[in-house]
Motif scaffolding. Structure first.
Motif, mmCIF file in Angstrom:
data_model
loop_
_atom_site.group_PDB
_atom_site.id
_atom_site.type_symbol
_atom_site.label_atom_id
_atom_site.label_comp_id
_atom_site.label_asym_id
_atom_site.label_seq_id
_atom_site.Cartn_x
_atom_site.Cartn_y
_atom_site.Cartn_z
ATOM 1 N N ALA A 9 0.810 -1.219 0.000
ATOM 2 C CA ALA A 9 0.000 0.000 0.000
ATOM 3 C C ALA A 9 0.847 1.274 0.000
ATOM 4 C CB ALA A 9 -0.940 -0.003 1.199
ATOM 5 N N ASP A 10 1.990 1.282 0.692
ATOM 6 C CA ASP A 10 2.801 2.495 0.828
ATOM 7 C C ASP A 10 3.955 2.593 -0.167
ATOM 8 O OD1 ASP A 10 1.199 3.191 2.957
ATOM 9 O OD2 ASP A 10 2.535 2.276 4.426
ATOM 10 N N THR A 11 4.009 1.701 -1.142
ATOM 11 C CA THR A 11 5.129 1.654 -2.071
ATOM 12 C C THR A 11 4.640 1.796 -3.501
ATOM 13 O OG1 THR A 11 6.307 0.177 -0.584
ATOM 14 C CG2 THR A 11 7.086 0.265 -2.851
ATOM 15 N N THR A 12 5.358 2.596 -4.290
ATOM 16 C CA THR A 12 5.092 2.681 -5.718
ATOM 17 C C THR A 12 6.208 1.958 -6.441
ATOM 18 O OG1 THR A 12 4.030 4.834 -5.469
ATOM 19 C CG2 THR A 12 4.760 4.239 -7.674
ATOM 20 N N TRP A 13 5.859 1.003 -7.289
ATOM 21 C CA TRP A 13 6.836 0.224 -8.030
ATOM 22 C C TRP A 13 6.917 0.720 -9.459
ATOM 23 C CZ3 TRP A 13 9.936 -3.274 -5.710
ATOM 24 C CH2 TRP A 13 9.567 -3.677 -4.415
ATOM 25 N N TYR A 14 8.123 0.764 -9.998
ATOM 26 C CA TYR A 14 8.363 1.159 -11.383
ATOM 27 C C TYR A 14 9.144 0.048 -12.081
ATOM 28 C CZ TYR A 14 7.301 5.836 -9.686
ATOM 29 O OH TYR A 14 6.686 6.929 -9.116
ATOM 30 N N ARG A 15 8.816 -0.207 -13.334
ATOM 31 C CA ARG A 15 9.617 -1.150 -14.117
ATOM 32 C C ARG A 15 10.780 -0.362 -14.695
ATOM 33 N NH1 ARG A 15 8.447 -5.835 -15.591
ATOM 34 N NH2 ARG A 15 6.189 -5.545 -15.692
ATOM 35 N N ALA A 16 11.979 -0.687 -14.281
ATOM 36 C CA ALA A 16 13.168 0.016 -14.745
ATOM 37 C C ALA A 16 13.636 -0.560 -16.083
ATOM 38 C CB ALA A 16 14.276 -0.083 -13.709
ATOM 39 N N LEU A 17 13.614 -1.879 -16.202
ATOM 40 C CA LEU A 17 13.987 -2.546 -17.446
ATOM 41 C C LEU A 17 13.590 -4.011 -17.353
ATOM 42 C CD1 LEU A 17 16.755 -4.311 -16.648
ATOM 43 C CD2 LEU A 17 17.804 -2.111 -16.964
ATOM 44 N N PHE A 18 13.597 -4.671 -18.499
ATOM 45 C CA PHE A 18 13.372 -6.116 -18.527
ATOM 46 C C PHE A 18 14.729 -6.801 -18.377
ATOM 47 C CE2 PHE A 18 9.557 -4.588 -20.619
ATOM 48 C CZ PHE A 18 8.589 -5.379 -20.015
ATOM 49 N N PRO A 19 14.779 -7.995 -17.794
ATOM 50 C CA PRO A 19 16.057 -8.656 -17.531
ATOM 51 C C PRO A 19 16.957 -8.795 -18.761
ATOM 52 C CG PRO A 19 14.297 -9.808 -16.414
ATOM 53 C CD PRO A 19 13.654 -8.759 -17.280
ATOM 54 N N ASP A 20 16.380 -9.028 -19.922
ATOM 55 C CA ASP A 20 17.214 -9.230 -21.118
ATOM 56 C C ASP A 20 17.719 -7.915 -21.728
ATOM 57 O OD1 ASP A 20 14.757 -8.372 -22.063
ATOM 58 O OD2 ASP A 20 14.620 -9.869 -23.643
ATOM 59 N N GLU A 21 17.369 -6.775 -21.142
ATOM 60 C CA GLU A 21 17.810 -5.483 -21.666
ATOM 61 C C GLU A 21 19.196 -5.061 -21.169
ATOM 62 O OE1 GLU A 21 14.100 -2.674 -22.492
ATOM 63 O OE2 GLU A 21 14.188 -3.322 -20.388
ATOM 64 N N LEU A 22 19.725 -5.745 -20.157
ATOM 65 C CA LEU A 22 21.023 -5.379 -19.593
ATOM 66 C C LEU A 22 21.926 -6.606 -19.584
ATOM 67 C CD1 LEU A 22 22.693 -3.105 -18.296
ATOM 68 C CD2 LEU A 22 21.785 -3.834 -16.078
ATOM 69 N N PRO A 23 22.933 -6.642 -20.468
ATOM 70 C CA PRO A 23 23.836 -7.790 -20.505
ATOM 71 C C PRO A 23 24.618 -7.941 -19.199
ATOM 72 C CG PRO A 23 24.125 -6.390 -22.453
ATOM 73 C CD PRO A 23 23.253 -5.640 -21.489
ATOM 74 N N ASP A 24 25.011 -9.163 -18.893
ATOM 75 C CA ASP A 24 25.801 -9.425 -17.699
ATOM 76 C C ASP A 24 27.111 -8.642 -17.758
ATOM 77 O OD1 ASP A 24 27.464 -10.779 -15.651
ATOM 78 O OD2 ASP A 24 25.824 -12.224 -15.649
ATOM 79 N N GLY A 25 27.502 -8.084 -16.625
ATOM 80 C CA GLY A 25 28.734 -7.312 -16.537
ATOM 81 C C GLY A 25 28.579 -5.856 -16.916
ATOM 82 N N ARG A 26 27.347 -5.387 -17.046
ATOM 83 C CA ARG A 26 27.106 -4.004 -17.474
ATOM 84 C C ARG A 26 26.316 -3.244 -16.418
ATOM 85 N NH1 ARG A 26 30.625 -3.213 -21.281
ATOM 86 N NH2 ARG A 26 29.432 -1.500 -22.093
ATOM 87 N N VAL A 27 26.290 -1.926 -16.581
ATOM 88 C CA VAL A 27 25.530 -1.039 -15.707
ATOM 89 C C VAL A 27 24.809 -0.020 -16.581
ATOM 90 C CG1 VAL A 27 27.492 0.508 -15.347
ATOM 91 C CG2 VAL A 27 25.657 0.470 -13.675
ATOM 92 N N THR A 28 23.627 0.407 -16.152
ATOM 93 C CA THR A 28 22.881 1.437 -16.858
ATOM 94 C C THR A 28 22.095 2.242 -15.838
ATOM 95 O OG1 THR A 28 21.448 1.860 -18.772
ATOM 96 C CG2 THR A 28 20.785 0.073 -17.301
ATOM 97 N N THR A 29 21.475 3.307 -16.280
ATOM 98 C CA THR A 29 20.614 4.088 -15.397
ATOM 99 C C THR A 29 19.189 4.028 -15.905
ATOM 100 O OG1 THR A 29 21.062 6.107 -16.653
ATOM 101 C CG2 THR A 29 22.448 5.695 -14.724
ATOM 102 N N ALA A 30 18.257 4.258 -14.988
ATOM 103 C CA ALA A 30 16.844 4.288 -15.331
ATOM 104 C C ALA A 30 16.157 5.310 -14.439
ATOM 105 C CB ALA A 30 16.208 2.918 -15.134
ATOM 106 N N ASN A 31 15.169 5.995 -14.998
ATOM 107 C CA ASN A 31 14.362 6.932 -14.219
ATOM 108 C C ASN A 31 13.151 6.194 -13.672
ATOM 109 O OD1 ASN A 31 15.990 9.204 -14.698
ATOM 110 N ND2 ASN A 31 15.088 9.423 -16.717
ATOM 111 N N CYS A 32 12.975 6.286 -12.362
ATOM 112 C CA CYS A 32 11.847 5.668 -11.667
ATOM 113 C C CYS A 32 11.147 6.770 -10.899
ATOM 114 C CB CYS A 32 12.326 4.554 -10.749
ATOM 115 S SG CYS A 32 13.121 3.202 -11.626
ATOM 116 N N GLY A 33 10.116 7.339 -11.513
ATOM 117 C CA GLY A 33 9.473 8.500 -10.918
ATOM 118 C C GLY A 33 10.443 9.658 -10.927
ATOM 119 N N ASP A 34 10.678 10.262 -9.765
ATOM 120 C CA ASP A 34 11.609 11.390 -9.636
ATOM 121 C C ASP A 34 13.030 10.951 -9.273
ATOM 122 O OD1 ASP A 34 9.566 13.198 -10.150
ATOM 123 O OD2 ASP A 34 9.042 13.394 -8.029
#
Length: 70
Positions: A9-34
């Motif tokens: 009830a007190d948490t808003t969830w955001y989909r940052a990415l799908f698992p296959d969108e980020l190869p192993d050994g990598r890093v990326t950024t995603a906007n989740c709300g603000d």
């Protein structure tokens, strides 16, 4: 990795990415709300952290890019 976030009830969830969108050994950024998060994929595991830094240096999002290996 589940595609359905847990229901809270007190948490808003955001989909940052799908698992296959980020190869192993990598890093990326995603906007989740603000909030911008850095997402890592290393050795089959995923982790995310808030990119907010409470000092006068550059933001983590300016240091880490999606072209950087983990």
């Amino acid at each position: 990795m589940s595609t359905d976030p847990p229901s809270t009830a007190d948490t808003t969830w955001y989909r940052a990415l799908f698992p296959d969108e980020l190869p192993d050994g990598r890093v990326t950024t995603a906007n989740c709300g603000d909030t911008t998060v850095a997402i890592t994929h290393y050795d089959g595991e995923y982790a995310a952290l808030d990119t907010t830094i409470d000092h006068d240096g550059p933001a983590l999002v300016e240091i880490v890019t999606d072209s950087d290996p983990v």
